[in-house]
Design a protein around this motif. Structure first.
Motif, PDB file in Angstrom:
ATOM      1  N   UNK A 291       0.828  -1.198   0.000  1.00  8.96           N
ATOM      2  CA  UNK A 291       0.000   0.000   0.000  1.00  8.96           C
ATOM      3  C   UNK A 291       0.872   1.261   0.000  1.00  8.96           C
ATOM      4  N   UNK A 292       0.239   2.394  -0.293  1.00 13.17           N
ATOM      5  CA  UNK A 292       0.988   3.642  -0.418  1.00 13.17           C
ATOM      6  C   UNK A 292       0.428   4.717   0.504  1.00 13.17           C
ATOM      7  N   UNK A 293       1.300   5.545   1.024  1.00 12.78           N
ATOM      8  CA  UNK A 293       0.913   6.792   1.663  1.00 12.78           C
ATOM      9  C   UNK A 293       1.480   7.923   0.819  1.00 12.78           C
ATOM     10  N   UNK A 294       0.602   8.815   0.387  1.00 15.55           N
ATOM     11  CA  UNK A 294       1.013   9.951  -0.449  1.00 15.55           C
ATOM     12  C   UNK A 294       0.498  11.228   0.199  1.00 15.55           C
ATOM     13  N   UNK A 295       1.380  12.188   0.390  1.00 20.64           N
ATOM     14  CA  UNK A 295       1.011  13.452   1.008  1.00 20.64           C
ATOM     15  C   UNK A 295       0.851  14.541  -0.055  1.00 20.64           C
ATOM     16  N   UNK A 296      -0.125  15.402   0.177  1.00 22.03           N
ATOM     17  CA  UNK A 296      -0.439  16.485  -0.761  1.00 22.03           C
ATOM     18  C   UNK A 296       0.029  17.803  -0.142  1.00 22.03           C
ATOM     19  N   UNK A 297       1.069  18.396  -0.674  1.00 20.71           N
ATOM     20  CA  UNK A 297       1.574  19.649  -0.089  1.00 20.71           C
ATOM     21  C   UNK A 297       0.609  20.810  -0.302  1.00 20.71           C
ATOM     22  N   UNK A 298       0.514  21.674   0.702  1.00 16.57           N
ATOM     23  CA  UNK A 298      -0.267  22.898   0.578  1.00 16.57           C
ATOM     24  C   UNK A 298      -1.764  22.734   0.712  1.00 16.57           C
ATOM     25  N   UNK A 299      -2.251  21.533   1.008  1.00 14.38           N
ATOM     26  CA  UNK A 299      -3.699  21.295   1.098  1.00 14.38           C
ATOM     27  C   UNK A 299      -4.033  20.816   2.508  1.00 14.38           C
ATOM     28  N   UNK A 300      -5.093  21.386   3.083  1.00  9.95           N
ATOM     29  CA  UNK A 300      -5.566  20.976   4.397  1.00  9.95           C
ATOM     30  C   UNK A 300      -6.780  20.085   4.276  1.00  9.95           C
ATOM     31  N   UNK A 301      -7.816  20.388   5.079  1.00 14.66           N
ATOM     32  CA  UNK A 301      -9.001  19.532   5.079  1.00 14.66           C
ATOM     33  C   UNK A 301      -9.975  20.013   4.003  1.00 14.66           C
ATOM     34  N   UNK A 302      -9.676  19.662   2.763  1.00 14.87           N
ATOM     35  CA  UNK A 302     -10.382  20.177   1.592  1.00 14.87           C
ATOM     36  C   UNK A 302     -10.494  19.055   0.571  1.00 14.87           C
ATOM     37  N   UNK A 303     -11.683  18.452   0.477  1.00 14.57           N
ATOM     38  CA  UNK A 303     -11.875  17.321  -0.417  1.00 14.57           C
ATOM     39  C   UNK A 303     -11.596  17.646  -1.865  1.00 14.57           C
ATOM     40  N   UNK A 304     -12.103  18.781  -2.338  1.00  5.98           N
ATOM     41  CA  UNK A 304     -11.880  19.163  -3.728  1.00  5.98           C
ATOM     42  C   UNK A 304     -10.397  19.410  -3.976  1.00  5.98           C
ATOM     43  N   UNK A 305      -9.743  20.080  -3.025  1.00  5.33           N
ATOM     44  CA  UNK A 305      -8.315  20.327  -3.162  1.00  5.33           C
ATOM     45  C   UNK A 305      -7.503  19.046  -3.193  1.00  5.33           C
ATOM     46  N   UNK A 306      -7.916  18.056  -2.416  1.00  2.00           N
ATOM     47  CA  UNK A 306      -7.207  16.780  -2.383  1.00  2.00           C
ATOM     48  C   UNK A 306      -7.360  16.020  -3.699  1.00  2.00           C
ATOM     49  N   UNK A 307      -8.595  15.909  -4.188  1.00  2.00           N
ATOM     50  CA  UNK A 307      -8.843  15.093  -5.373  1.00  2.00           C
ATOM     51  C   UNK A 307      -8.354  15.747  -6.664  1.00  2.00           C
ATOM     52  N   UNK A 308      -8.378  17.074  -6.715  1.00  2.00           N
ATOM     53  CA  UNK A 308      -7.939  17.756  -7.935  1.00  2.00           C
ATOM     54  C   UNK A 308      -6.447  18.076  -7.924  1.00  2.00           C
ATOM     55  N   UNK A 309      -5.758  17.820  -6.824  1.00  2.00           N
ATOM     56  CA  UNK A 309      -4.307  18.032  -6.778  1.00  2.00           C
ATOM     57  C   UNK A 309      -3.622  17.056  -7.737  1.00  2.00           C
ATOM     58  N   UNK A 310      -2.387  17.356  -8.168  1.00  2.00           N
ATOM     59  CA  UNK A 310      -1.668  16.403  -9.025  1.00  2.00           C
ATOM     60  C   UNK A 310      -1.556  15.025  -8.382  1.00  2.00           C
ATOM     61  N   UNK A 311      -1.328  15.014  -7.068  1.00  2.00           N
ATOM     62  CA  UNK A 311      -1.217  13.730  -6.361  1.00  2.00           C
ATOM     63  C   UNK A 311      -2.562  12.997  -6.353  1.00  2.00           C
ATOM     64  N   UNK A 312      -3.645  13.756  -6.116  1.00  2.00           N
ATOM     65  CA  UNK A 312      -4.969  13.161  -6.116  1.00  2.00           C
ATOM     66  C   UNK A 312      -5.353  12.605  -7.469  1.00  2.00           C
ATOM     67  N   UNK A 313      -5.089  13.359  -8.525  1.00  2.00           N
ATOM     68  CA  UNK A 313      -5.402  12.897  -9.861  1.00  2.00           C
ATOM     69  C   UNK A 313      -4.647  11.615 -10.199  1.00  2.00           C
ATOM     70  N   UNK A 314      -3.402  11.545  -9.762  1.00  2.00           N
ATOM     71  CA  UNK A 314      -2.590  10.363 -10.080  1.00  2.00           C
ATOM     72  C   UNK A 314      -3.148   9.116  -9.428  1.00  2.00           C
ATOM     73  N   UNK A 315      -3.551   9.218  -8.149  1.00  6.86           N
ATOM     74  CA  UNK A 315      -4.016   8.000  -7.474  1.00  6.86           C
ATOM     75  C   UNK A 315      -5.440   7.636  -7.897  1.00  6.86           C
ATOM     76  N   UNK A 316      -6.243   8.616  -8.290  1.00  5.37           N
ATOM     77  CA  UNK A 316      -7.607   8.318  -8.723  1.00  5.37           C
ATOM     78  C   UNK A 316      -7.657   7.772 -10.138  1.00  5.37           C
ATOM     79  N   UNK A 317      -6.770   8.250 -11.007  1.00  9.73           N
ATOM     80  CA  UNK A 317      -6.894   7.921 -12.432  1.00  9.73           C
ATOM     81  C   UNK A 317      -5.665   7.244 -13.030  1.00  9.73           C
ATOM     82  N   UNK A 318      -4.594   7.101 -12.243  1.00 10.71           N
ATOM     83  CA  UNK A 318      -3.427   6.397 -12.742  1.00 10.71           C
ATOM     84  C   UNK A 318      -3.588   4.905 -12.603  1.00 10.71           C
ATOM     85  N   UNK A 319      -2.818   4.158 -13.356  1.00 12.12           N
ATOM     86  CA  UNK A 319      -2.898   2.697 -13.290  1.00 12.12           C
ATOM     87  C   UNK A 319      -1.947   2.178 -12.209  1.00 12.12           C
TER      88      UNK A 319
END
Length: 319
Positions: A291-319
Motif C-alpha cells: 500500500x501507499x501513503x502519499x502526502x499532498x503539499x499545501x492542502x488541508x481539510x479540503x476534499x476538492x483540493x485533495x482530489x484535484x491536486x496532481x497527487x490526487x489525480x494520479x491515485x484516482x486515475x493512474x494505473x
C-alpha cells in the motif's frame, strides 16, 4: 446506454431540507437486492473503462462529491473513459424531511458509516450495498470495457472507505475478469486498528471503547460475520489502498475532527493519525505491504483540493 444504467429511476427530489436533514436527495436510483439506493451519477462515457465511486461524508452530500470527482477527472483528462457515481446513504431524518419513495433504503443516524443495517424497506448493510454496486460494475455483459473500479472518500467518506476496505467481502469474479479495485482514503479522522496497540498513551479505564468497532475489531457489525480478525487483516493488506493525506490537515481543534478519546489515541491531527496508521501497518507487515501513503503539499481539510491536486489525480486515475 447499458442495461444497468437503465435501472436508474429518475425522480424529482426536493431541495428543501429540515435543519437536521440532508439538503438534497439525489435523483438517481440504483436497484439493489433489498430496495433502491439514492445515487448521484455523472455523464455516461461511450466506453467506460474506469468507474469512480465517491463516498460522501456525514453531510450525505453526494452531489457535491460527485461534482468534485468529475472536476478531478476533467483536469486529469480522464472524463472520456470514467463514469463517476456517488451513492447516497440517507437516514431517517432525511426521509422525514423529503418526499422519498418507500422503496429507497435509509439508515438510522450515522449507522451507515460503520456498515450498519438499513431500517427500511428491508435490512441491508451499507457495505453490502457497496458490494452489490461493485459486483454489478464488474459484470462483463453490462460493462464489457471496465478495467478499474476506484472507491474514494474524503473525511467522513474516507472513514467509510477505510472500514469497507477492511471488512469488504472478497469478489473473486472481479479478479477473474481482470478488474482492478483501488481504495483511496483521504484525510479521515480515524482508522480501524487490528489489535490494542495505539501510538498515543491513554487511560484504558477512561476510554473503555477504544478497541470497539469502528476504532478496533471488537464487536464487529453483522456484515463481518464469518470473518476472523486474522482473515480480515490478511485480506486488507493485500488490497490496493492509497492513503492520501493533506500536509496542512494539522489542526487538532478542527471543528469536524473526531476528538473522542478513541480517536485521540491515534494522534493529534488527521495528518499525524494517517502517518501513525501507515507506520503501524508497516511494522506489522514489513515484508508484504504494497500500500501507499502519499502526502499532498499545501492542502488541508479540503476534499476538492485533495482530489484535484496532481497527487490526487494520479491515485484516482493512474494505473
Amino acid at each position: 446506454m447499458r442495461k444497468w444504467l437503465l435501472t436508474l429511476l429518475i425522480t424529482c427530489a426536493s431541495t428543501q431540507a429540515a435543519e437536521q436533514g440532508v439538503k438534497a436527495i439525489s435523483s438517481g436510483r440504483l436497484l439493489l437486492s433489498a430496495g433502491e439506493i439514492a445515487v448521484s451519477i455523472g455523464p455516461t462515457p461511450a466506453k467506460i473503462e474506469r468507474v469512480l465511486i465517491v463516498v460522501h461524508g456525514r453531510l450525505r452530500n453526494a452531489e457535491t462529491y460527485r461534482q468534485s470527482a468529475e472536476h478531478a477527472a476533467e483536469q486529469a483528462g480522464q472524463s472520456a473513459n470514467t463514469l463517476v457515481l456517488a451513492p447516497q446513504f440517507l437516514n431517517e431524518t432525511d426521509i422525514a424531511s423529503h418526499t422519498v419513495p418507500d422503496s429507497v433504503l435509509r439508515w438510522q443516524g450515522n449507522d451507515w458509516m460503520a456498515g450498519g443495517l438499513s431500517t427500511a424497506p428491508f435490512t441491508l448493510s451499507s457495505y453490502a450495498a457497496l458490494d452489490e454496486i461493485i459486483a454489478r460494475l464488474g459484470d462483463r455483459r453490462q460493462f464489457p470495457d471496465v478495467k478499474q473500479i476506484v472507491i474514494a472518500g474524503h473525511s467522513g467518506g474516507a472513514q467509510v472507505v477505510q472500514r469497507y476496505a477492511l471488512l469488504g467481502h472478497p469478489q473473486p469474479a472481479l479478479e477473474t475478469e481482470g478488474v482492478k479495485v483501488r481504495y483511496v482514503i483521504a484525510n479521515p479522522s480515524s482508522y480501524a486498528y487490528f489489535n490494542e496497540q495505539r501510538p498515543v498513551a491513554f487511560s484504558h479505564a477512561k476510554c473503555p471503547n477504544f478497541n470497539r468497532w469502528k476504532y478496533g475489531l471488537a464487536e464487529l457489525p453483522a456484515y463481518a460475520d464469518g470473518q476472523t480478525p486474522a482473515q480480515l487483516e490478511e485480506n486488507y493488506v493485500k488490497r490496493d489502498i492509497v492513503y492520501l493525506l493533506g500536509q496542512q490537515d494539522i489542526d487538532p481543534n478542527h471543528p469536524a475532527l473526531d476528538k473522542s478519546c478513541e480517536a485521540k489515541a491515534q494522534g493529534a491531527s488527521r495528518l499525524i493519525r494517517g502517518r501513525n496508521y501507515f507506520n503501524y501497518l508497516k511494522r506489522r507487515h514489513s515484508q508484504g505491504l504494497s500500500q501507499q501513503l502519499i502526502e499532498v503539499p499545501g492542502v488541508g481539510h479540503d476534499g476538492d483540493g485533495m482530489f484535484t491536486s496532481p497527487e490526487g489525480q494520479k491515485v484516482l486515475f493512474g494505473q
